[in-house]
Every structure is written in structure tokens, then in C-alpha cells.
Design a protein around this motif. Structure first.
Motif, PDB file in Angstrom:
ATOM      1  N   MET A 190       9.451 -17.002   2.886  1.00 28.17           N
ATOM      2  CA  MET A 190      10.172 -16.450   4.033  1.00 28.17           C
ATOM      3  C   MET A 190      10.692 -15.080   3.615  1.00 28.17           C
ATOM      4  O   MET A 190      11.800 -14.941   3.110  1.00 28.17           O
ATOM      5  N   ASP A 191       9.858 -14.101   3.776  1.00 22.50           N
ATOM      6  CA  ASP A 191      10.172 -12.802   3.212  1.00 22.50           C
ATOM      7  C   ASP A 191       9.988 -11.748   4.292  1.00 22.50           C
ATOM      8  O   ASP A 191       8.888 -11.398   4.647  1.00 22.50           O
ATOM      9  N   PHE A 192      11.085 -11.280   4.800  1.00 24.05           N
ATOM     10  CA  PHE A 192      10.982 -10.362   5.935  1.00 24.05           C
ATOM     11  C   PHE A 192      10.656  -8.935   5.510  1.00 24.05           C
ATOM     12  O   PHE A 192      10.543  -8.060   6.340  1.00 24.05           O
ATOM     13  N   SER A 193      10.504  -8.747   4.181  1.00 27.64           N
ATOM     14  CA  SER A 193      10.070  -7.421   3.759  1.00 27.64           C
ATOM     15  C   SER A 193       8.550  -7.291   3.815  1.00 27.64           C
ATOM     16  O   SER A 193       8.010  -6.227   3.540  1.00 27.64           O
ATOM     17  N   ILE A 194       7.830  -8.381   4.166  1.00 23.74           N
ATOM     18  CA  ILE A 194       6.382  -8.286   4.352  1.00 23.74           C
ATOM     19  C   ILE A 194       6.133  -7.588   5.700  1.00 23.74           C
ATOM     20  O   ILE A 194       6.476  -8.121   6.756  1.00 23.74           O
ATOM     21  N   VAL A 195       5.547  -6.399   5.632  1.00 22.73           N
ATOM     22  CA  VAL A 195       5.350  -5.630   6.862  1.00 22.73           C
ATOM     23  C   VAL A 195       3.936  -5.790   7.411  1.00 22.73           C
ATOM     24  O   VAL A 195       3.655  -5.398   8.545  1.00 22.73           O
ATOM     25  N   GLY A 196       3.044  -6.398   6.622  1.00 20.04           N
ATOM     26  CA  GLY A 196       1.680  -6.576   7.109  1.00 20.04           C
ATOM     27  C   GLY A 196       0.751  -6.944   5.976  1.00 20.04           C
ATOM     28  O   GLY A 196       1.191  -7.355   4.902  1.00 20.04           O
ATOM     29  N   ALA A 197      -0.554  -6.806   6.239  1.00 21.74           N
ATOM     30  CA  ALA A 197      -1.558  -7.135   5.230  1.00 21.74           C
ATOM     31  C   ALA A 197      -2.630  -6.053   5.216  1.00 21.74           C
ATOM     32  O   ALA A 197      -2.846  -5.349   6.206  1.00 21.74           O
ATOM     33  N   ALA A 198      -3.270  -5.954   4.045  1.00 24.34           N
ATOM     34  CA  ALA A 198      -4.388  -5.020   3.880  1.00 24.34           C
ATOM     35  C   ALA A 198      -5.623  -5.833   3.523  1.00 24.34           C
ATOM     36  O   ALA A 198      -5.520  -6.811   2.793  1.00 24.34           O
ATOM     37  N   HIS A 199      -6.784  -5.482   4.060  1.00 22.55           N
ATOM     38  CA  HIS A 199      -8.012  -6.125   3.602  1.00 22.55           C
ATOM     39  C   HIS A 199      -9.147  -5.136   3.632  1.00 22.55           C
ATOM     40  O   HIS A 199      -9.011  -4.016   4.135  1.00 22.55           O
ATOM     41  N   SER A 200     -10.279  -5.555   3.073  1.00 16.95           N
ATOM     42  CA  SER A 200     -11.403  -4.627   2.947  1.00 16.95           C
ATOM     43  C   SER A 200     -12.547  -5.036   3.860  1.00 16.95           C
ATOM     44  O   SER A 200     -12.685  -6.205   4.228  1.00 16.95           O
TER      45      SER A 200
ATOM     46  N   ASN B 154     -17.174  -0.344   8.021  1.00 11.44           N
ATOM     47  CA  ASN B 154     -16.589  -0.162   9.346  1.00 11.44           C
ATOM     48  C   ASN B 154     -15.069  -0.314   9.246  1.00 11.44           C
ATOM     49  O   ASN B 154     -14.575  -1.304   8.721  1.00 11.44           O
ATOM     50  N   LEU B 155     -14.331   0.671   9.749  1.00 12.15           N
ATOM     51  CA  LEU B 155     -12.867   0.631   9.620  1.00 12.15           C
ATOM     52  C   LEU B 155     -12.171  -0.050  10.793  1.00 12.15           C
ATOM     53  O   LEU B 155     -10.955  -0.173  10.807  1.00 12.15           O
ATOM     54  N   ARG B 156     -12.954  -0.500  11.796  1.00 12.58           N
ATOM     55  CA  ARG B 156     -12.295  -1.075  12.983  1.00 12.58           C
ATOM     56  C   ARG B 156     -11.967  -2.549  12.764  1.00 12.58           C
ATOM     57  O   ARG B 156     -12.733  -3.283  12.155  1.00 12.58           O
ATOM     58  N   PRO B 157     -10.808  -3.013  13.282  1.00 19.72           N
ATOM     59  CA  PRO B 157     -10.438  -4.419  13.122  1.00 19.72           C
ATOM     60  C   PRO B 157     -11.333  -5.322  13.976  1.00 19.72           C
ATOM     61  O   PRO B 157     -11.674  -4.969  15.103  1.00 19.72           O
ATOM     62  N   SER B 158     -11.696  -6.491  13.419  1.00 22.56           N
ATOM     63  CA  SER B 158     -12.472  -7.462  14.178  1.00 22.56           C
ATOM     64  C   SER B 158     -11.515  -8.313  15.010  1.00 22.56           C
ATOM     65  O   SER B 158     -10.298  -8.243  14.846  1.00 22.56           O
ATOM     66  N   THR B 159     -12.078  -9.131  15.888  1.00 21.78           N
ATOM     67  CA  THR B 159     -11.245 -10.032  16.686  1.00 21.78           C
ATOM     68  C   THR B 159     -10.482 -10.985  15.779  1.00 21.78           C
ATOM     69  O   THR B 159      -9.298 -11.240  15.994  1.00 21.78           O
TER      70      THR B 159
ATOM     71  N   LEU C 274      -3.882  -2.988   7.610  1.00 26.22           N
ATOM     72  CA  LEU C 274      -4.503  -1.868   6.913  1.00 26.22           C
ATOM     73  C   LEU C 274      -5.922  -2.285   6.537  1.00 26.22           C
ATOM     74  O   LEU C 274      -6.105  -3.374   5.996  1.00 26.22           O
ATOM     75  N   ILE C 275      -6.890  -1.458   6.848  1.00 22.45           N
ATOM     76  CA  ILE C 275      -8.284  -1.778   6.520  1.00 22.45           C
ATOM     77  C   ILE C 275      -8.865  -0.664   5.665  1.00 22.45           C
ATOM     78  O   ILE C 275      -8.763   0.520   6.020  1.00 22.45           O
ATOM     79  N   THR C 276      -9.447  -1.054   4.521  1.00 18.21           N
ATOM     80  CA  THR C 276     -10.198  -0.085   3.733  1.00 18.21           C
ATOM     81  C   THR C 276     -11.668  -0.474   3.783  1.00 18.21           C
ATOM     82  O   THR C 276     -12.010  -1.654   3.692  1.00 18.21           O
ATOM     83  N   GLY C 277     -12.522   0.507   3.982  1.00 16.30           N
ATOM     84  CA  GLY C 277     -13.955   0.245   4.103  1.00 16.30           C
ATOM     85  C   GLY C 277     -14.724   0.802   2.911  1.00 16.30           C
ATOM     86  O   GLY C 277     -14.273   1.756   2.267  1.00 16.30           O
ATOM     87  N   PHE C 278     -15.875   0.164   2.636  1.00 14.01           N
ATOM     88  CA  PHE C 278     -16.758   0.649   1.584  1.00 14.01           C
ATOM     89  C   PHE C 278     -17.057   2.125   1.820  1.00 14.01           C
ATOM     90  O   PHE C 278     -17.244   2.501   2.961  1.00 14.01           O
TER      91      PHE C 278
ATOM     92  N   GLN D 261     -10.239   8.876   3.471  1.00 17.32           N
ATOM     93  CA  GLN D 261     -11.256   8.796   4.519  1.00 17.32           C
ATOM     94  C   GLN D 261     -11.786   7.376   4.696  1.00 17.32           C
ATOM     95  O   GLN D 261     -12.461   7.087   5.672  1.00 17.32           O
ATOM     96  N   ASN D 262     -11.463   6.464   3.771  1.00 16.45           N
ATOM     97  CA  ASN D 262     -11.960   5.085   3.844  1.00 16.45           C
ATOM     98  C   ASN D 262     -10.832   4.085   4.114  1.00 16.45           C
ATOM     99  O   ASN D 262     -10.892   2.936   3.688  1.00 16.45           O
ATOM    100  N   VAL D 263      -9.799   4.522   4.837  1.00 17.10           N
ATOM    101  CA  VAL D 263      -8.688   3.615   5.142  1.00 17.10           C
ATOM    102  C   VAL D 263      -8.131   3.943   6.526  1.00 17.10           C
ATOM    103  O   VAL D 263      -8.153   5.099   6.950  1.00 17.10           O
ATOM    104  N   ALA D 264      -7.683   2.902   7.233  1.00 18.30           N
ATOM    105  CA  ALA D 264      -7.069   3.108   8.538  1.00 18.30           C
ATOM    106  C   ALA D 264      -5.998   2.041   8.751  1.00 18.30           C
ATOM    107  O   ALA D 264      -6.079   0.943   8.197  1.00 18.30           O
ATOM    108  N   ALA D 265      -4.975   2.374   9.538  1.00 21.82           N
ATOM    109  CA  ALA D 265      -3.876   1.449   9.833  1.00 21.82           C
ATOM    110  C   ALA D 265      -3.847   1.167  11.336  1.00 21.82           C
ATOM    111  O   ALA D 265      -4.148   2.042  12.152  1.00 21.82           O
ATOM    112  N   TYR D 266      -3.488  -0.061  11.692  1.00 20.31           N
ATOM    113  CA  TYR D 266      -3.442  -0.496  13.085  1.00 20.31           C
ATOM    114  C   TYR D 266      -2.177  -1.306  13.321  1.00 20.31           C
ATOM    115  O   TYR D 266      -1.631  -1.894  12.387  1.00 20.31           O
ATOM    116  N   ASN D 267      -1.763  -1.382  14.585  1.00 26.17           N
ATOM    117  CA  ASN D 267      -0.690  -2.317  14.921  1.00 26.17           C
ATOM    118  C   ASN D 267      -1.329  -3.653  15.321  1.00 26.17           C
ATOM    119  O   ASN D 267      -2.555  -3.804  15.281  1.00 26.17           O
TER     120      ASN D 267
END
Ligand SMILES: [Zn+2]
Length: 126
Positions: free
Chosen positions: A67-77, A82-87, A99-103, A109-115
Motif C-alpha cells: 500500500m504505497d501511494f508514492s507509486i505513480v505508475g509503471a514502465a514497460h517495454s 511501437n510506442l503506443r499503449p495497447s488495450t 511509461l513505454i520504451t520501445g526497441f 526518442q524511444n520512450v513516451a508517457a501516457y495518462n
């Protein structure tokens, strides 16, 4: 007011290093940080408990999270680059940002952030 994300260069490098190591599987990491007004600053990158790393999707049991409210999100590769989030990404997102980092996982240039709605946020590497 839209959210902005700030990430120190060494945190981005940790995420991309993990992505390179697990390629062609996906990495997944938790992001700790804090929000001040509309800026979320990443301060730490954590390995989630009991994570599984797949070729199509990486996940972890969300009920194992502290229970850690300092977790603001997750990053994956995305081994596809492709930097776009999947469903699935949107359905499984935790925290406020994704946060998504792509090959080939090299720098800004290989990272993007989304809400959580999948809208791209401005990302500043500090
Ligand atoms: Zn994804």
C-alpha cells in the motif's frame, strides 16, 4: 491542466537497460515519484513482486503491491518498437502514468508517457 512527467536520465537509463536485458520479452517496472501541481517527477524505479515477463505482455499480481501511494505508475517495454499503449496496457495500468520504451531502447526518442486514458503526456528527461 495536463500532466507533465519529469524523469532523471539515470532512471530512464535503468528502465532501458532492463528492457535491453529482457528483449525480446517485455520488462515491467514500478515508478515511484511525487506530484507537485501538474508535474509528476519520477524518483525511483522498482521491480514489482512476482513479475512475469512475456513476449506479448508482462504483468504482476496487483494485490501483491504494498500500500504505497508514492507509486505513480509503471514502465514497460515494447519489443516491437511501437510506442503506443495497447488495450491491455490501458486495462492493466496502475497509478496515474504509463511509461513505454520501445526497441532499440535508446534515449528519449524511444520512450513516451501516457495518462490512464492513453493520452500522450509531455515527458522531460532531466
Ligand atoms: Zn504494452
Amino acid at each position: 491542466m495536463s500532466i507533465k512527467v519529469a524523469i532523471p536520465r539515470e532512471m530512464l537509463e535503468m528502465i532501458q537497460e532492463s528492457a535491453r536485458r529482457l528483449h525480446p520479452r517485455e520488462t515491467i517496472l514500478l515508478l515511484r515519484g511525487k506530484a507537485v501541481k501538474n508535474v509528476i517527477t519520477i524518483s525511483d524505479v522498482l521491480i514489482p513482486p512476482l513479475a512475469t515477463y512475456g513476449r506479448r505482455f508482462s504483468a504482476f499480481p496487483a494485490h501483491m503491491l504494498p500500500m504505497d501511494f508514492s507509486i505513480v505508475g509503471a514502465a514497460h517495454s515494447h519489443p516491437s518498437g511501437n510506442l503506443r499503449p495497447s488495450t491491455e496496457d490501458q486495462n492493466h495500468s496502475i497509478g496515474r502514468i504509463l511509461l513505454i520504451t520501445g526497441f532499440p531502447y535508446e534515449g528519449e526518442q524511444n520512450v513516451a508517457a501516457y495518462n490512464r486514458s492513453g493520452e500522450r503526456l509531455s515527458l522531460e528527461v532531466t
